[in-house]
Design a protein around this motif. Structure first.
Motif, PDB file in Angstrom:
ATOM      1  N   ILE A  87       0.844  -1.204   0.000  1.00  0.00           N
ATOM      2  CA  ILE A  87       0.000   0.000   0.000  1.00  0.00           C
ATOM      3  C   ILE A  87       0.878   1.253   0.000  1.00  0.00           C
ATOM      4  O   ILE A  87       1.790   1.381   0.806  1.00  0.00           O
ATOM      5  CB  ILE A  87      -0.929   0.026   1.226  1.00  0.00           C
ATOM      6  N   ASN A  88       0.561   2.182  -0.896  1.00  0.00           N
ATOM      7  CA  ASN A  88       1.313   3.435  -0.987  1.00  0.00           C
ATOM      8  C   ASN A  88       0.318   4.573  -1.178  1.00  0.00           C
ATOM      9  O   ASN A  88      -0.270   4.719  -2.245  1.00  0.00           O
ATOM     10  CB  ASN A  88       2.292   3.384  -2.160  1.00  0.00           C
ATOM     11  N   ILE A  89       0.111   5.363  -0.143  1.00  0.00           N
ATOM     12  CA  ILE A  89      -0.888   6.435  -0.179  1.00  0.00           C
ATOM     13  C   ILE A  89      -0.189   7.785  -0.240  1.00  0.00           C
ATOM     14  O   ILE A  89       0.598   8.122   0.633  1.00  0.00           O
ATOM     15  CB  ILE A  89      -1.799   6.378   1.067  1.00  0.00           C
ATOM     16  N   ASP A  90      -0.479   8.567  -1.286  1.00  0.00           N
ATOM     17  CA  ASP A  90       0.146   9.879  -1.444  1.00  0.00           C
ATOM     18  C   ASP A  90      -0.873  11.000  -1.310  1.00  0.00           C
ATOM     19  O   ASP A  90      -0.661  12.106  -1.791  1.00  0.00           O
ATOM     20  CB  ASP A  90       0.859   9.968  -2.801  1.00  0.00           C
ATOM     21  N   ARG A  91      -2.006  10.704  -0.662  1.00  0.00           N
ATOM     22  CA  ARG A  91      -3.063  11.696  -0.450  1.00  0.00           C
ATOM     23  C   ARG A  91      -3.770  11.336   0.851  1.00  0.00           C
ATOM     24  O   ARG A  91      -3.331  10.441   1.550  1.00  0.00           O
ATOM     25  CB  ARG A  91      -4.041  11.677  -1.620  1.00  0.00           C
ATOM     26  N   SER A  92      -4.848  12.019   1.180  1.00  0.00           N
ATOM     27  CA  SER A  92      -5.593  11.643   2.376  1.00  0.00           C
ATOM     28  C   SER A  92      -6.182  10.248   2.177  1.00  0.00           C
ATOM     29  O   SER A  92      -6.472   9.837   1.053  1.00  0.00           O
ATOM     30  CB  SER A  92      -6.714  12.653   2.654  1.00  0.00           C
ATOM     31  N   VAL A  93      -6.358   9.528   3.263  1.00  0.00           N
ATOM     32  CA  VAL A  93      -6.911   8.179   3.177  1.00  0.00           C
ATOM     33  C   VAL A  93      -8.291   8.228   2.531  1.00  0.00           C
ATOM     34  O   VAL A  93      -8.631   7.394   1.689  1.00  0.00           O
ATOM     35  CB  VAL A  93      -6.994   7.532   4.582  1.00  0.00           C
ATOM     36  N   ARG A  94      -9.087   9.218   2.911  1.00  0.00           N
ATOM     37  CA  ARG A  94     -10.440   9.323   2.374  1.00  0.00           C
ATOM     38  C   ARG A  94     -10.441   9.538   0.868  1.00  0.00           C
ATOM     39  O   ARG A  94     -11.125   8.820   0.135  1.00  0.00           O
ATOM     40  CB  ARG A  94     -11.201  10.461   3.069  1.00  0.00           C
ATOM     41  N   SER A  95      -9.679  10.515   0.375  1.00  0.00           N
ATOM     42  CA  SER A  95      -9.674  10.771  -1.063  1.00  0.00           C
ATOM     43  C   SER A  95      -9.039   9.613  -1.829  1.00  0.00           C
ATOM     44  O   SER A  95      -9.413   9.325  -2.967  1.00  0.00           O
ATOM     45  CB  SER A  95      -8.943  12.083  -1.381  1.00  0.00           C
ATOM     46  N   TRP A  96      -8.079   8.924  -1.193  1.00  0.00           N
ATOM     47  CA  TRP A  96      -7.457   7.746  -1.810  1.00  0.00           C
ATOM     48  C   TRP A  96      -8.499   6.659  -2.034  1.00  0.00           C
ATOM     49  O   TRP A  96      -8.553   6.046  -3.103  1.00  0.00           O
ATOM     50  CB  TRP A  96      -6.337   7.253  -0.894  1.00  0.00           C
ATOM     51  N   LEU A  97      -9.354   6.421  -1.037  1.00  0.00           N
ATOM     52  CA  LEU A  97     -10.404   5.422  -1.169  1.00  0.00           C
ATOM     53  C   LEU A  97     -11.432   5.837  -2.223  1.00  0.00           C
ATOM     54  O   LEU A  97     -11.871   5.017  -3.039  1.00  0.00           O
ATOM     55  CB  LEU A  97     -11.095   5.211   0.178  1.00  0.00           C
ATOM     56  N   TYR A  98     -11.816   7.106  -2.213  1.00  0.00           N
ATOM     57  CA  TYR A  98     -12.781   7.590  -3.200  1.00  0.00           C
ATOM     58  C   TYR A  98     -12.230   7.439  -4.622  1.00  0.00           C
ATOM     59  O   TYR A  98     -12.948   7.051  -5.547  1.00  0.00           O
ATOM     60  CB  TYR A  98     -13.134   9.056  -2.934  1.00  0.00           C
ATOM     61  N   LYS A  99     -10.949   7.756  -4.789  1.00  0.00           N
ATOM     62  CA  LYS A  99     -10.338   7.651  -6.115  1.00  0.00           C
ATOM     63  C   LYS A  99     -10.331   6.198  -6.588  1.00  0.00           C
ATOM     64  O   LYS A  99     -10.612   5.912  -7.757  1.00  0.00           O
ATOM     65  CB  LYS A  99      -8.912   8.199  -6.050  1.00  0.00           C
ATOM     66  N   ALA A 100     -10.024   5.283  -5.684  1.00  0.00           N
ATOM     67  CA  ALA A 100      -9.990   3.864  -6.038  1.00  0.00           C
ATOM     68  C   ALA A 100     -11.376   3.375  -6.457  1.00  0.00           C
ATOM     69  O   ALA A 100     -11.523   2.646  -7.450  1.00  0.00           O
ATOM     70  CB  ALA A 100      -9.467   3.039  -4.857  1.00  0.00           C
TER      71      ALA A 100
END
Length: 202
Positions: free
Chosen positions: A71-84
């Motif tokens: 897992i590699n997150i380069d944004r907020s967890v929330r926006s990362w999930l929304y983008k996915a």
């Protein structure tokens, strides 16, 4: 795992991600429970089917668990999930090309939850219907931006990340959207316009 300080996030969610990466089932369940409903609602806006939206969100979380070690997150967890979830929903539409019936009753609990201080129930329902119609008649990107901010509580920065646009574009789009809603709903009641604008701090 890398996370940028340029995005809003909670220490709790960062801790969950770190534990998930180490195989912690409890942390994974907490993240799932926090975002499952709103991510399903978000996916529904693309696929127009509750069952399909639920499946896509479940697949997203399954992939997160299966690939947790990288897992590699380069944004907020929330926006990362929304983008996915957004990407998975768009891929579904592209490959399946299905048009599902509009499940208005499922969304009504959340998206028609605004209450206005009027005595007559008929008047309240009429205003709710008019607001919903006005929102649904917005251009697609304006409608999605409005709902992400109004119903899901995403910041302008997070919306920009999810929609692949700049923050200034989101700000401009929201400004135009609010003007359109004001013009569309002004015939109902001045108080309604004030309430809608106040919800966005405009």
């Amino acid at each position: 795992m890398t996370l940028s300080d340029n995005y809003e996030h909670t220490d709790q969610e960062l801790a969950w991600i770190d534990k998930i990466r180490q195989g912690d089932n409890a942390a994974f369940e907490r993240l799932f429970k926090r975002y499952y409903l709103q991510l399903t609602r978000f996916s529904w806006r693309y696929v127009n089917s509750r069952a399909v939206a639920e499946e896509l969100v479940q697949e997203t979380f399954s992939e997160i668990w299966e690939e947790r070690e990288t897992i590699n997150i380069d944004r907020s967890v929330r926006s990362w999930l929304y983008k996915a979830v957004k990407n998975r929903s768009l891929n579904y539409i592209k490959h399946q090309k299905v048009q599902q019936k509009y499940d208005s009753r499922w969304m009504e609990r959340k998206e028609a939850d605004s209450t206005f201080d009027f005595e007559e129930k008929e008047h309240i329902e009429r205003i709710r219907r008019q607001v919903k119609i006005a929102i649904e008649e917005l251009p697609e990107r304006s409608r999605m931006t409005y709902k992400l901010h109004r119903y899901d509580g995403l910041t302008y920065r997070e919306i920009a990340d999810v929609m692949d646009v700049s923050v200034k574009t989101v700000e401009s789009q929201m400004s135009r959207t609010l003007r359109k809603l004001r013009d569309r709903l002004s015939h109902l009641l001045p108080l309604l316009v004030t309430a809608v604008m106040a919800a966005f701090g405009q």
